[in-house]
Design a protein around this motif. Sequence first.
Motif, PDB file in Angstrom:
ATOM      1  N   ASN A   1       0.829  -1.218   0.000  1.00  0.00           N
ATOM      2  CA  ASN A   1       0.000   0.000   0.000  1.00  0.00           C
ATOM      3  C   ASN A   1       0.854   1.254   0.000  1.00  0.00           C
ATOM      4  OD1 ASN A   1      -2.465  -1.256  -0.122  1.00  0.00           O
ATOM      5  ND2 ASN A   1      -2.641  -1.440   2.119  1.00  0.00           N
ATOM      6  N   VAL A   2       1.919   1.254   0.805  1.00  0.00           N
ATOM      7  CA  VAL A   2       2.814   2.413   0.843  1.00  0.00           C
ATOM      8  C   VAL A   2       3.447   2.627  -0.531  1.00  0.00           C
ATOM      9  CG1 VAL A   2       4.946   3.359   1.836  1.00  0.00           C
ATOM     10  CG2 VAL A   2       3.303   2.155   3.308  1.00  0.00           C
ATOM     11  N   VAL A   3       3.864   1.535  -1.147  1.00  0.00           N
ATOM     12  CA  VAL A   3       4.512   1.636  -2.458  1.00  0.00           C
ATOM     13  C   VAL A   3       3.527   2.180  -3.487  1.00  0.00           C
ATOM     14  CG1 VAL A   3       5.487   0.261  -4.355  1.00  0.00           C
ATOM     15  CG2 VAL A   3       6.241  -0.132  -1.996  1.00  0.00           C
ATOM     16  N   GLU A   4       2.317   1.691  -3.421  1.00  0.00           N
ATOM     17  CA  GLU A   4       1.311   2.147  -4.382  1.00  0.00           C
ATOM     18  C   GLU A   4       1.065   3.653  -4.213  1.00  0.00           C
ATOM     19  OE1 GLU A   4      -2.246  -0.206  -4.391  1.00  0.00           O
ATOM     20  OE2 GLU A   4      -3.273   1.273  -5.662  1.00  0.00           O
ATOM     21  N   ASP A   5       0.929   4.091  -2.966  1.00  0.00           N
ATOM     22  CA  ASP A   5       0.708   5.524  -2.705  1.00  0.00           C
ATOM     23  C   ASP A   5       1.898   6.354  -3.155  1.00  0.00           C
ATOM     24  OD1 ASP A   5      -1.670   4.834  -1.652  1.00  0.00           O
ATOM     25  OD2 ASP A   5      -1.102   5.105   0.462  1.00  0.00           O
ATOM     26  N   ALA A   6       3.087   5.893  -2.842  1.00  0.00           N
ATOM     27  CA  ALA A   6       4.289   6.666  -3.168  1.00  0.00           C
ATOM     28  C   ALA A   6       4.513   6.714  -4.668  1.00  0.00           C
ATOM     29  CB  ALA A   6       5.510   6.065  -2.481  1.00  0.00           C
ATOM     30  N   GLY A   7       4.099   5.655  -5.363  1.00  0.00           N
ATOM     31  CA  GLY A   7       4.262   5.611  -6.803  1.00  0.00           C
ATOM     32  C   GLY A   7       3.340   6.594  -7.497  1.00  0.00           C
ATOM     33  N   GLY A   8       2.283   7.035  -6.789  1.00  0.00           N
ATOM     34  CA  GLY A   8       1.355   8.021  -7.318  1.00  0.00           C
ATOM     35  C   GLY A   8       0.749   7.543  -8.619  1.00  0.00           C
TER      36      GLY A   8
ATOM     37  N   LYS B   1      16.113  -1.393  -2.955  1.00  0.00           N
ATOM     38  CA  LYS B   1      16.201  -2.053  -1.641  1.00  0.00           C
ATOM     39  C   LYS B   1      17.644  -2.259  -1.191  1.00  0.00           C
ATOM     40  CE  LYS B   1      13.624  -5.513  -0.635  1.00  0.00           C
ATOM     41  NZ  LYS B   1      13.555  -6.981  -0.822  1.00  0.00           N
ATOM     42  N   SER B   2      17.799  -2.320   0.117  1.00  0.00           N
ATOM     43  CA  SER B   2      19.096  -2.636   0.700  1.00  0.00           C
ATOM     44  C   SER B   2      18.896  -3.314   2.044  1.00  0.00           C
ATOM     45  CB  SER B   2      19.900  -1.345   0.889  1.00  0.00           C
ATOM     46  OG  SER B   2      21.103  -1.632   1.559  1.00  0.00           O
ATOM     47  N   LYS B   3      19.831  -4.196   2.394  1.00  0.00           N
ATOM     48  CA  LYS B   3      19.753  -4.922   3.674  1.00  0.00           C
ATOM     49  C   LYS B   3      18.437  -5.674   3.777  1.00  0.00           C
ATOM     50  CE  LYS B   3      22.634  -4.642   6.135  1.00  0.00           C
ATOM     51  NZ  LYS B   3      23.806  -4.860   6.869  1.00  0.00           N
ATOM     52  N   SER B   4      18.306  -6.672   2.932  1.00  0.00           N
ATOM     53  CA  SER B   4      16.980  -7.218   2.647  1.00  0.00           C
ATOM     54  C   SER B   4      16.635  -8.538   3.307  1.00  0.00           C
ATOM     55  CB  SER B   4      16.862  -7.391   1.134  1.00  0.00           C
ATOM     56  OG  SER B   4      17.004  -6.154   0.484  1.00  0.00           O
ATOM     57  N   MET B   5      17.455  -9.051   4.222  1.00  0.00           N
ATOM     58  CA  MET B   5      17.214 -10.421   4.681  1.00  0.00           C
ATOM     59  C   MET B   5      15.815 -10.609   5.271  1.00  0.00           C
ATOM     60  SD  MET B   5      18.649 -13.241   4.265  1.00  0.00           S
ATOM     61  CE  MET B   5      20.362 -12.944   3.876  1.00  0.00           C
ATOM     62  N   THR B   6      15.347  -9.628   6.036  1.00  0.00           N
ATOM     63  CA  THR B   6      14.018  -9.782   6.637  1.00  0.00           C
ATOM     64  C   THR B   6      12.931  -9.742   5.563  1.00  0.00           C
ATOM     65  OG1 THR B   6      14.844  -8.813   8.668  1.00  0.00           O
ATOM     66  CG2 THR B   6      12.466  -8.861   8.409  1.00  0.00           C
TER      67      THR B   6
ATOM     68  N   ASP C   1      11.187   5.710  -6.647  1.00  0.00           N
ATOM     69  CA  ASP C   1      10.117   6.381  -5.911  1.00  0.00           C
ATOM     70  C   ASP C   1      10.182   6.058  -4.419  1.00  0.00           C
ATOM     71  OD1 ASP C   1       8.486   7.401  -8.259  1.00  0.00           O
ATOM     72  OD2 ASP C   1       8.634   5.258  -8.735  1.00  0.00           O
ATOM     73  N   ILE C   2      10.677   4.879  -4.105  1.00  0.00           N
ATOM     74  CA  ILE C   2      10.678   4.423  -2.700  1.00  0.00           C
ATOM     75  C   ILE C   2      11.982   3.687  -2.424  1.00  0.00           C
ATOM     76  CG2 ILE C   2       9.518   2.994  -0.941  1.00  0.00           C
ATOM     77  CD1 ILE C   2       7.661   3.397  -4.080  1.00  0.00           C
ATOM     78  N   GLY C   3      12.545   3.920  -1.234  1.00  0.00           N
ATOM     79  CA  GLY C   3      13.671   3.128  -0.777  1.00  0.00           C
ATOM     80  C   GLY C   3      13.207   2.213   0.343  1.00  0.00           C
ATOM     81  N   ILE C   4      13.527   0.932   0.247  1.00  0.00           N
ATOM     82  CA  ILE C   4      13.192   0.001   1.330  1.00  0.00           C
ATOM     83  C   ILE C   4      14.490  -0.572   1.886  1.00  0.00           C
ATOM     84  CG2 ILE C   4      12.037  -2.156   1.958  1.00  0.00           C
ATOM     85  CD1 ILE C   4      10.002  -1.656  -0.219  1.00  0.00           C
ATOM     86  N   THR C   5      14.670  -0.440   3.173  1.00  0.00           N
ATOM     87  CA  THR C   5      15.855  -1.030   3.805  1.00  0.00           C
ATOM     88  C   THR C   5      15.434  -1.891   4.992  1.00  0.00           C
ATOM     89  OG1 THR C   5      16.203   0.685   5.480  1.00  0.00           O
ATOM     90  CG2 THR C   5      17.199   1.072   3.302  1.00  0.00           C
ATOM     91  N   GLY C   6      16.347  -2.694   5.437  1.00  0.00           N
ATOM     92  CA  GLY C   6      16.192  -3.347   6.720  1.00  0.00           C
ATOM     93  C   GLY C   6      16.834  -2.448   7.768  1.00  0.00           C
ATOM     94  N   ALA C   7      17.164  -3.014   8.904  1.00  0.00           N
ATOM     95  CA  ALA C   7      17.904  -2.277   9.929  1.00  0.00           C
ATOM     96  C   ALA C   7      18.677  -3.295  10.746  1.00  0.00           C
ATOM     97  CB  ALA C   7      16.966  -1.500  10.831  1.00  0.00           C
ATOM     98  N   ASN C   8      19.887  -2.952  11.138  1.00  0.00           N
ATOM     99  CA  ASN C   8      20.617  -3.840  12.042  1.00  0.00           C
ATOM    100  C   ASN C   8      20.112  -3.692  13.471  1.00  0.00           C
ATOM    101  OD1 ASN C   8      22.709  -3.139   9.734  1.00  0.00           O
ATOM    102  ND2 ASN C   8      23.149  -5.173  10.543  1.00  0.00           N
TER     103      ASN C   8
ATOM    104  N   PRO D   1      15.259   8.747  -2.450  1.00  0.00           N
ATOM    105  CA  PRO D   1      13.822   8.950  -2.687  1.00  0.00           C
ATOM    106  C   PRO D   1      13.158   9.638  -1.485  1.00  0.00           C
ATOM    107  CG  PRO D   1      14.453   6.616  -2.919  1.00  0.00           C
ATOM    108  CD  PRO D   1      15.569   7.322  -2.227  1.00  0.00           C
ATOM    109  N   ASP D   2      11.960  10.200  -1.693  1.00  0.00           N
ATOM    110  CA  ASP D   2      11.327  10.900  -0.560  1.00  0.00           C
ATOM    111  C   ASP D   2      10.538   9.963   0.343  1.00  0.00           C
ATOM    112  OD1 ASP D   2       9.221  10.438  -2.217  1.00  0.00           O
ATOM    113  OD2 ASP D   2       8.875  12.554  -2.719  1.00  0.00           O
ATOM    114  N   THR D   3      10.397   8.714  -0.056  1.00  0.00           N
ATOM    115  CA  THR D   3       9.704   7.762   0.824  1.00  0.00           C
ATOM    116  C   THR D   3      10.672   6.645   1.224  1.00  0.00           C
ATOM    117  OG1 THR D   3       7.606   8.210  -0.275  1.00  0.00           O
ATOM    118  CG2 THR D   3       7.741   6.194   1.039  1.00  0.00           C
ATOM    119  N   HIS D   4      10.761   6.411   2.501  1.00  0.00           N
ATOM    120  CA  HIS D   4      11.652   5.373   3.032  1.00  0.00           C
ATOM    121  C   HIS D   4      10.841   4.421   3.905  1.00  0.00           C
ATOM    122  CE1 HIS D   4      15.249   4.332   5.905  1.00  0.00           C
ATOM    123  NE2 HIS D   4      14.948   3.331   5.113  1.00  0.00           N
ATOM    124  N   VAL D   5      10.925   3.151   3.589  1.00  0.00           N
ATOM    125  CA  VAL D   5      10.261   2.127   4.399  1.00  0.00           C
ATOM    126  C   VAL D   5      11.352   1.231   4.982  1.00  0.00           C
ATOM    127  CG1 VAL D   5       8.639   0.183   4.414  1.00  0.00           C
ATOM    128  CG2 VAL D   5       8.264   2.115   2.861  1.00  0.00           C
ATOM    129  N   THR D   6      11.271   1.002   6.276  1.00  0.00           N
ATOM    130  CA  THR D   6      12.194   0.061   6.907  1.00  0.00           C
ATOM    131  C   THR D   6      11.407  -1.134   7.417  1.00  0.00           C
ATOM    132  OG1 THR D   6      13.849   1.692   7.540  1.00  0.00           O
ATOM    133  CG2 THR D   6      13.734  -0.300   8.865  1.00  0.00           C
TER     134      THR D   6
END
Lengths: 167, 802
Positions: B115-122, B148-153, B238-245, B270-275
């Motif tokens: 849903n976040v990706v869809e919204d951010a993609g406009g 994406k980065s740090k994607s194991m989860t 449009d969106i960056g998705i990362t994990g976190a240590n 990008p202006d939208t970041h999802v972790t």
Amino acid sequence: MATDTVGRFERALSDLEVGFERVAAADASERIASILEAPAVGTELPYDGVSQPDGVTTEPTAAELAAAETGVTPASFGIAEYGTVAIESRPDGDEPVALYPDFHVAVVAASDVVPDLGAAFERLEGHLRGAKSLVFATGRSATADMGDLVHGVHGPGAVHVIVLEDR
Amino acid sequence: MAERANSHSDPHASRTQPRTRDRDREEAAARIRHLLETEGEAVHAQASVSNVRRAQVYEETDDLEELRTKARAIKEDAIERLPELIETVREAVEANGGTVYVAEDAADANEYVANVVEDAGGESAGGTTEATSDATDATGASGPTVVKSKSMTTEEIDLNDTLEREGADVYETDLGEWVLQVADDTPSHIVGPAMHLSRAEIADLFTERFDPDEPFETAEELTRFARDYLGERIREADIGITGANFVVAESGTLTLITNEGNARKCAVTPDTHVTVAGVEKLLPTVRDLEPFVDLIAKSATGQPISQYVTLLTPPVESPTLDFASDEPIAELEDEDEDGDDREFHLVLLDNGRTAMREDDQLRETLYCIRCGACSNSCANFQSVGGHGFGGETYSGGIATGWEAGVHGQDSAAEFNDLCTGCSRCVDACPVKIDIPWINTVVRDRINRDAEPEAYDALVDGLTPNAETGGLDPGKRFFGNIGTVAKLGSATAPVSNWLADAGPVRDLLERTLGIDRRRDLPTFQRECLVDWFEKRGGEAASRRRADRAASRGDAADVDREAVLYPDVYTNYVDTDRGKAAVRTLEALGIPVRVPDLPESGRAPLSQGMVATADERASALYGAVAEDLDAGRDLVVIEPSDLAAFQREYERFLPERSFERLREHSYEVCEYVYGLLENGGDPTALSTSAALAESDDRGDRGDPIAYHSHCQQRTLGLEAPTTALLERCGYELRTSTAECCGMAGSFGYKREYYELSVDVGERLATEFEDAETVVASGTSCGDQLEGLLERDVPHPIEMIAPER
């Protein structure tokens, strides 16, 4: 800060194959100008009597950032133990300027070089509680995921640290 | 994915058919053989180097133990307070202007992120057009672009599949992950996910896929290409998705530990970041980060610190980068000083973690910081990699805990037996997780859930124990090896002839899974205990010790020893037992060799926890009087000593455990102590160089020594090397972590080839050595098989002739 802390910083940077020099604040601008690879972008250097040289575009556009060979930023502090520079994510773009160009020049005050990670965390606590962001950058960007160790992946492939000995 | 689907046949589907275990073993052996041939070399090259570097940097870090202890305590506290920390981080992130979503499971997390990706993609996120799911084709894209980065989860929840179904173009930007994406492959290591592919394989893959003017060859060319290609994707994302240590609850700060720099770019360009991070990543305070930042690169790759430790408190103040705009980047920010032009979502994933937290045995898994040190230090992992030693997402020793917790026990059952309990990962783990124990417990649970088979009765009569139901007969046989050995010894030499007969080997292989290529132990007709009694027992031993004292050879201590007759020393390798008795007596120590119960090591390694628990109580009961009388328990077999000093903590009352731990010794450790206290080394059979001690320049007889994995974890390799050197030998020690035999492991048909692969790395080190000694029975058997010569216990080198 004690000179041996800066000396330890220097040794750690040398192990990381990162350039290092101490300069007086009055000479900093000239030194930056002489080492940078054009085109260069930079952010404001918040030290008395130090400014970016003419060859450095401050307030760059994204296109200028993408085209830049060199990025010049201040470092909030250095960590002698590991040869680390702490780059704060300020609104004028220190983080992308330190990250996108292949050559990063970091300028740090000698008094901001702390001995170890413990001392760094003392400074860090205040930053992060104030909702700030920063990166501890140590050496050059690297990967071994393509089979052998290669420097300069997404981040800079060369780094130079200028210590302002009288700041 | 397809490759792995084959290996995940439902374990229950086949177990009700007769003889299917035999077929299962055959399939498992074939799978392992394939991995040894195709991926083993690449994995070993990287994992073993990381392991050596990790050991070096640990050695150089003065406060390592303090850091590990601190990190462990912080994790224990954080998991204990997890519900409270989730509320704390929610408040902090929301106060900063971000959003927190706690996802119950994979589907929940995927739906939220989609849903976040869809919204951010406009507008571009129409999704109804034939959006390409070909992740490497940028040109035909019509949906939002996700980097994406740090994607194991997100591998755990298969997020990419969901996003691509929804029409997004998803790009992994960590080079290893991107290689896997291009190859349509799965991770083989927690830290180096493409470790199983060699540079040449990656070059071929990329040349075929991207058709460059000149074929790719060097790692530098490949890396430069990746940098340019992925750099473009990041700039248009449009969106960056990362994990976190780690996620700091009090401030809402994410920590990303990386070497490449792409995680920084994905998070701030990008202006939208999802972790997306597991709930276990929460730490209470900024200060709590310190030991982890200090440890994680050391344990993962042996670097003192990673290149980039990014501490993001989103939404961050860095300007977003719009590469289509010709405004200064800093200007964009002026419009909105609080970073309100940025959107940030923290998705905290439960997916079984709350249940793990409530599970007394699996809870420890949540302390894992996913550094991969357990994989790197594991001899079996080094040979097969994570496609063999791993489940749906996670790999290596700790994966048993993760897979059982997030994907279910069946996923763990596929590879759990590859942990032999050698315990080398225990020293490597930066948060001191008892990884072998997690493997033992999960194995026990898997055993109990299995269904009984027709010929269980065959082993039942032979092997009484506390286990019920469908335990694999091979496991039951090896778990009760003491009973088997006693019977074998009583009927020797008939039992030995029988065991060597072709039809018997065939039966053993089919029913118990004992590989016919292995030499079976030869049982001695007269066991050590009987030999000792016949020789005059304790009274005779005291007379011998007294004579040594009157000769002036004795150590200046008033001790008595009980020599533990472990199963192999007692029934199979009685020589090392006799050597130990003679050595102790020669240094003035009277010895007893009572008939003592088994330690429980054998059932432990088969996951028979209840049986091991019973053995622990029986053993302690049998030696309590000796301990009360001030006698020392001297142990030859390191794996039994490790049971007394490590696993018994879980079985015995604390006082009993401490008492046994304090008064039990490895035999060479004990003998070295006697020499340190005045015992005369010339009373022993020493190297010629020491005998002619007037000529100290003379080099001693050379010896190559392989310690034992569990002995090393107890910190007891050093006393043996010191003892041999004290006795004048010129010593060389092995660097291989383990011999690969690991008790019963190397006898099992499905693991025989893996065991030999691991063993050969050790054997190669000693190929040219004249004399080779080893502390463990298994290590000795493995080396004797591969080097085709005798490999005695060190005590046999120094024991006096009579």
